[in-house]
Design a protein around this motif. Structure first.
Motif, PDB file in Angstrom:
ATOM      1  N   THR A 266       4.126   5.783  -5.358  1.00  0.00           N
ATOM      2  CA  THR A 266       4.082   5.806  -6.822  1.00  0.00           C
ATOM      3  C   THR A 266       3.122   6.879  -7.312  1.00  0.00           C
ATOM      4  O   THR A 266       3.459   7.673  -8.202  1.00  0.00           O
ATOM      5  N   GLN A 267       1.941   6.911  -6.760  1.00  0.00           N
ATOM      6  CA  GLN A 267       0.934   7.881  -7.192  1.00  0.00           C
ATOM      7  C   GLN A 267       1.389   9.311  -6.924  1.00  0.00           C
ATOM      8  O   GLN A 267       1.144  10.215  -7.741  1.00  0.00           O
TER       9      GLN A 267
ATOM     10  N   ASN B 138       3.477  -6.038  -4.990  1.00  0.00           N
ATOM     11  CA  ASN B 138       2.912  -4.737  -4.640  1.00  0.00           C
ATOM     12  C   ASN B 138       1.581  -4.447  -5.321  1.00  0.00           C
ATOM     13  O   ASN B 138       1.081  -3.325  -5.240  1.00  0.00           O
TER      14      ASN B 138
ATOM     15  N   ARG C 206       2.433   1.763  -3.506  1.00  0.00           N
ATOM     16  CA  ARG C 206       1.481   2.334  -4.476  1.00  0.00           C
ATOM     17  C   ARG C 206       1.196   3.796  -4.171  1.00  0.00           C
ATOM     18  O   ARG C 206       1.075   4.615  -5.093  1.00  0.00           O
ATOM     19  N   ARG C 207       1.122   4.152  -2.906  1.00  0.00           N
ATOM     20  CA  ARG C 207       0.869   5.545  -2.548  1.00  0.00           C
ATOM     21  C   ARG C 207       2.032   6.434  -2.966  1.00  0.00           C
ATOM     22  O   ARG C 207       1.826   7.527  -3.524  1.00  0.00           O
TER      23      ARG C 207
ATOM     24  N   GLU D  87       0.829  -1.206   0.000  1.00  0.00           N
ATOM     25  CA  GLU D  87       0.000   0.000   0.000  1.00  0.00           C
ATOM     26  C   GLU D  87       0.865   1.258   0.000  1.00  0.00           C
ATOM     27  O   GLU D  87       0.556   2.241  -0.693  1.00  0.00           O
TER      28      GLU D  87
ATOM     29  N   TYR E 180       5.739  -6.348  -9.444  1.00  0.00           N
ATOM     30  CA  TYR E 180       4.343  -6.129  -9.840  1.00  0.00           C
ATOM     31  C   TYR E 180       3.400  -6.955  -8.974  1.00  0.00           C
ATOM     32  O   TYR E 180       2.389  -6.454  -8.466  1.00  0.00           O
TER      33      TYR E 180
ATOM     34  N   MET F  86       0.624  -3.901  -8.325  1.00  0.00           N
ATOM     35  CA  MET F  86       0.689  -2.682  -9.134  1.00  0.00           C
ATOM     36  C   MET F  86      -0.477  -2.565 -10.123  1.00  0.00           C
ATOM     37  O   MET F  86      -0.784  -1.481 -10.605  1.00  0.00           O
TER      38      MET F  86
ATOM     39  N   ARG G  11      -3.404  -2.591  -9.418  1.00  0.00           N
ATOM     40  CA  ARG G  11      -4.474  -1.811  -8.797  1.00  0.00           C
ATOM     41  C   ARG G  11      -4.375  -0.322  -9.122  1.00  0.00           C
ATOM     42  O   ARG G  11      -5.324   0.429  -8.875  1.00  0.00           O
ATOM     43  N   LEU G  12      -3.242   0.099  -9.649  1.00  0.00           N
ATOM     44  CA  LEU G  12      -3.105   1.496 -10.069  1.00  0.00           C
ATOM     45  C   LEU G  12      -3.975   1.730 -11.299  1.00  0.00           C
ATOM     46  O   LEU G  12      -4.044   0.888 -12.194  1.00  0.00           O
TER      47      LEU G  12
END
Length: 260
Positions: A165-166, A192, A162-163, A159, A189, A194, A196-197
Motif C-alpha cells: 500500500t505504501q 491488515n 501495508r508495505r 505487513e 481494515y 490498516m 497503522r498507516l
C-alpha cells in the motif's frame, strides 16, 4: 469570491465559448441529496442523511448517467473506477469521467488493487490511464479482498499488504502531487491493521452502522453507506457516500486536496 468559485466561473465561460455545454452546477457548490434507497437501513445514532455533502461511486456496472440531473439532485462528488491490477481498464471510465466533469461534479479516479501483481506495475498502469487533470480529486486506492477472482486468491500477510500500500501511494503521490485516499472494508481494515498507516485519509465502507462503530477511533473523510441507493439521472442501484464535514468545509477541502 473564493479562488475555487472563480475557477468554476472561468471554466463555465470557457466551455460556453467553445460550444461545449456549460456545467450543470458550478464545481464546489453543494446541492442537497434527493436520493432514495431500495433496501434502506434503519440507522441509529447519526444518520447519513444528517451529512450535508453526498456523492456516488461508479464503474462498468453502471450504464451512462444523466450527470446533469444527478448533479442537480445532490451528486456533489464521484469516485470513478479506472483500473484494476496491471492490465485492466474499466470500459466505462472515459464515459463516466467526461460526463461527471461536464456536469460540475468533483471527480476522482480509483484503482482496485490486485494482490498477484506488484504495486509498481499497478501504479504505472493507473498513471498510464488516468491523466493528471487539474481540479480532479486525489486518486483512490481500493484495498479489499476479492473473493470472486478466478486467477488470484492470494491474501498476503498484513505487513506485506501495508508495505505494498505504501509503495503504491508513494508512486501516485509523486505523480499527482496529492496523497491518495484509501478505500477499504471493515474486515480488510481489521485483518491488515490498516489503521497503522500514517498520513492517509480513509474512505470507509459501512452499510449497517456508523463508521465509528465499525472502525473505532479511526478518522475518515468519506463514508460509503449503501450499495442499493437510487439517484435521479441513474438507472439501478448505486453506491452512495457522504463527506465527513460541513458544506462550508467541503469548499476548503477541495481547495486543499484537488490536483493542480
Amino acid at each position: 469570491m473564493s479562488p475555487l468559485r472563480i475557477l468554476a466561473v472561468l471554466t463555465a465561460l470557457a466551455l460556453a465559448a467553445c460550444g461545449t455545454p456549460q456545467v450543470s452546477v458550478p464545481l464546489g457548490t453543494v446541492t442537497s441529496a434527493n436520493f432514495s434507497d431500495r433496501k434502506p437501513h434503519e440507522w441509529t445514532g447519526r444518520t447519513p442523511q444528517s451529512y450535508a455533502v453526498h456523492g456516488i461511486d461508479v464503474a462498468r456496472f453502471q450504464s451512462p448517467l444523466n450527470w446533469g440531473e444527478a448533479r442537480r439532485n445532490g451528486v456533489n462528488f464521484a469516485f470513478i473506477k479506472a483500473t484494476e491490477g496491471g492490465d485492466l481498464l474499466d470500459p466505462m471510465f472515459a464515459n463516466h469521467w467526461q460526463g461527471a466533469g461536464r456536469a460540475g461534479v468533483a471527480r476522482g479516479a480509483y484503482h482496485f488493487y490486485y494482490f498477484c501483481t506488484t504495486p509498481q506495475v499497478q501504479a504505472r498502469w493507473f498513471i498510464q490511464n488516468v491523466p493528471k487533470t487539474p481540479g480532479m480529486l486525489p486518486p483512490v486506492l481500493d484495498m479489499e479482498w476479492n473473493p470472486f477472482s478466478p486467477t488470484c486468491t492470494l491474501r498476503p500477510p498484513a505487513e506485506t499488504v501495508r508495505r505494498h500500500t505504501q509503495t503504491f501511494l508513494r508512486i501516485l503521490k509523486a505523480h499527482y502531487g496529492q496523497q491518495p485516499v484509501i478505500y477499504t472494508t471493515p474486515d480488510f481494515y481489521e485483518k491488515n491493521q490498516m489503521g497503522r498507516l500514517r498520513g492517509v485519509e480513509f474512505w470507509l465502507r459501512s452499510t449497517a452502522a456508523h463508521p465509528s462503530k465499525k472502525y473505532p477511533s479511526e478518522r475518515w473523510t468519506f463514508w460509503q453507506y449503501t450499495s442499493t441507493g437510487r439517484v435521479p439521472g441513474a438507472l439501478g442501484d448505486l453506491d452512495i457516500n457522504v463527506y465527513s464535514g460541513s458544506a462550508a468545509s467541503w469548499d476548503s477541502w477541495l481547495a486543499r486536496r484537488q490536483v493542480r
